[in-house]
Write an enzyme that holds these catalytic residues in place. Structure first.
Site, PDB file in Angstrom:
ATOM      1  N   HIS A  65       0.808  -1.282  -0.081  1.00 36.57           N
ATOM      2  CA  HIS A  65       0.050   0.061   0.064  1.00 36.57           C
ATOM      3  C   HIS A  65       1.044   1.458   0.178  1.00 36.57           C
ATOM      4  CE1 HIS A  65      -3.222   2.874   1.337  1.00 36.57           C
ATOM      5  NE2 HIS A  65      -2.063   3.279   2.087  1.00 36.57           N
ATOM      6  N   GLU A  66       1.792   1.303   0.780  1.00 35.57           N
ATOM      7  CA  GLU A  66       2.826   2.341   0.992  1.00 35.57           C
ATOM      8  C   GLU A  66       3.601   2.858  -0.273  1.00 35.57           C
ATOM      9  OE1 GLU A  66       2.630   4.607   3.421  1.00 35.57           O
ATOM     10  OE2 GLU A  66       1.195   3.654   4.440  1.00 35.57           O
ATOM     11  N   GLU A  86      -5.602   7.119  -0.998  1.00 34.91           N
ATOM     12  CA  GLU A  86      -5.487   6.115   0.042  1.00 34.91           C
ATOM     13  C   GLU A  86      -6.312   4.733  -0.806  1.00 34.91           C
ATOM     14  OE1 GLU A  86      -4.072   5.482   2.635  1.00 34.91           O
ATOM     15  OE2 GLU A  86      -3.069   7.527   2.442  1.00 34.91           O
TER      16      GLU A  86
END
Length: 459
Positions: free
Chosen positions: A319-320, A399
């Site tokens: 994700h990051e 996000e």
């Protein structure tokens, strides 16, 4: 960047509209006392109640600390606190042999006194938050001695950065002529990039211990993932966050071909000192209600250890790194710099308005630092609220995109379970007032993220 420093002087950054939203959110915390049906498969009643009480305490603290800031700022303005502090700074300079012509010197004394005042008045709130609220809910791991040393160290480091940067900025504005706003913007851009570059290597280690992630399966898998998406990884660090708090985090930093990943030890189930010698508590038998994989999810929810398993850590990093791969970091930098340039341009337009200085008690002098304080902190306040909301909306979009990126890497199932664990470890409350959430939450609510992942979490 300089705008952030000025805001810290008297801390008027309280959204007045936010008080009504906080009250609405508090009603959610007070009235939602049972796990809603849609949450039963991802959160047990014990964790739900703990998170509800934690968020209720935090919202109470936020309301009263915010109200104090509003009252404090109002009194400062009504009773001429800013011009008084400027005159006091002038007297200090005069006693040291520096006359009114040394405006930059006086400005630095003003900044030092203002940040000292802000630190002292904010200290009781910080102590209460750390040793009452965080302590009560099991997050604080600091002693009072450690906390005070850390606070003093932070103040000193801040002054070592703030004062030289401020003096150079004021000097550039003084000698920049008609186009000083361009030079001032370029200077703050360079300073921002330098600070981002050196922060994790030279500033953060002053406060926390960074150690290379030991050789092993996790490190190898991180390196393979980075290579597969062309992330120029050079080092992986573990930061000893557990000496402060049991909250967890992960991030990456660096420019060009020299990027590093930092993992909090509290994020790693196999690494966290909080799991050492920890006895397994008897779990509650998961209920099989025929809803697919409810037994598996409930078993994960009942996990009593701090942090995530290796596969889940990789999913969080997926994700990051998705933020990097999708250009979110660059986009945020560009937006920030466009905004910074616009603010300096408008500052150049407004700085000659004597009425602005007079409104704040400066009738005979127009110090550049005070002009920055008035315009950036007060005049731009409505604009900053709108900008902050727009950035919050954009952040939520980013996000979702980063989650989708991790999903494309085949990590949907592990990210799904990691989000549940991290929410549990940090006592995040999954129910929120929609308007409060829209205004304040830079990350989408847990349920929305899980629903986006759910379609492919079994892939």
């Amino acid at each position: 960047m300089f705008r952030v420093h000025l805001r810290s002087v008297f801390r008027p950054e309280v959204r007045k509209v936010g008080h009504a939203l906080i009250l609405a959110e508090r009603r959610i915390y007070k009235t939602t006392t049972h796990v809603p049906p849609e949450l039963e498969q991802i959160m047990d009643s014990d964790t739900f109640e703990k998170s509800r009480l934690y968020q209720l305490d935090k919202s109470t603290f936020s309301f009263w600390s915010g109200l104090y800031s509003v009252v404090e700022s109002t009194f400062i303005l009504l009773f001429g606190g800013i011009p008084y502090l400027w005159r006091l700074s002038g007297r200090f300079c005069g006693s040291a042999g520096f006359g009114p012509e040394y405006e930059i010197t006086q400005s630095l004394v003003f900044l030092l006194l203002a940040t000292l005042y802000s630190a002292l008045t904010g200290l009781p709130w910080s102590i209460y938050n750390t040793f009452v609220i965080e302590e009560k809910h099991g997050f604080n791991h600091q002693t009072l001695e450690f906390f005070m040393k850390d606070t003093i160290k932070k103040f000193i480091v801040t002054q070592c950065i703030l004062l030289p940067v401020s003096s150079l900025l004021l000097y550039i504005i003084k000698i920049g002529g008609d186009y000083f706003f361009i030079y001032a913007w370029l200077f703050t851009l360079v300073v921002s990039l330098v600070l981002v570059t050196i922060y994790a290597d030279y500033i953060a280690p002053l406060f926390d211990k960074f150690t290379p992630l030991p050789e092993g399966k996790l490190k190898q898998e991180i390196e393979v993932m980075a290579k597969n998406i062309d992330f120029p990884l050079t080092k992986v660090y573990v930061v000893e966050g557990s000496k402060r708090s049991s909250h967890s985090n992960a991030y990456f930093y660096g420019f060009f071909k020299n990027k590093r990943i930092v993992l909090f030890d509290t994020l790693l189930e196999d690494y966290s000192v909080l799991n050492k010698d920890k006895q397994e508590e008897p779990g509650v038998e998961p209920r099989n209600d025929g809803e697919g994989d409810s037994e598996e999810i409930r078993a994960k929810v009942k996990n009593k250890k701090q942090g995530c398993k290796n596969e889940e850590v990789l999913a969080v990093l997926g994700h990051e790194l998705g933020h990097w791969k999708l250009g979110h970091t660059i986009k945020n930098i560009i937006i920030s710099q466009i905004n910074s340039f616009l603010c300096f341009f408008l500052f150049a337009v407004l700085i000659g308005q004597r009425v602005l200085f007079a409104a704040f008690g400066f009738y005979d002098t127009q110090p550049t630092l005070i002009g920055l304080l008035i315009i950036f902190q007060f005049i731009f306040s409505p604009y900053n609220e709108v900008l902050s909301f727009c950035l919050t909306v954009l952040s939520r979009r980013f996000e979702f995109q980063a989650d989708a990126f991790a999903k494309k890497l085949g990590m949907a199932k592990d990210l799904y379970s990691a989000l549940i664990k991290l929410n549990k470890d940090n006592l995040g409350f999954p129910v929120s007032d929609w308007l409060f959430s829209t205004w304040h939450y830079s990350h989408p609510p847990l349920l929305e993220r899980l629903q986006a992942l759910k379609a492919t979490k079994r892939d």
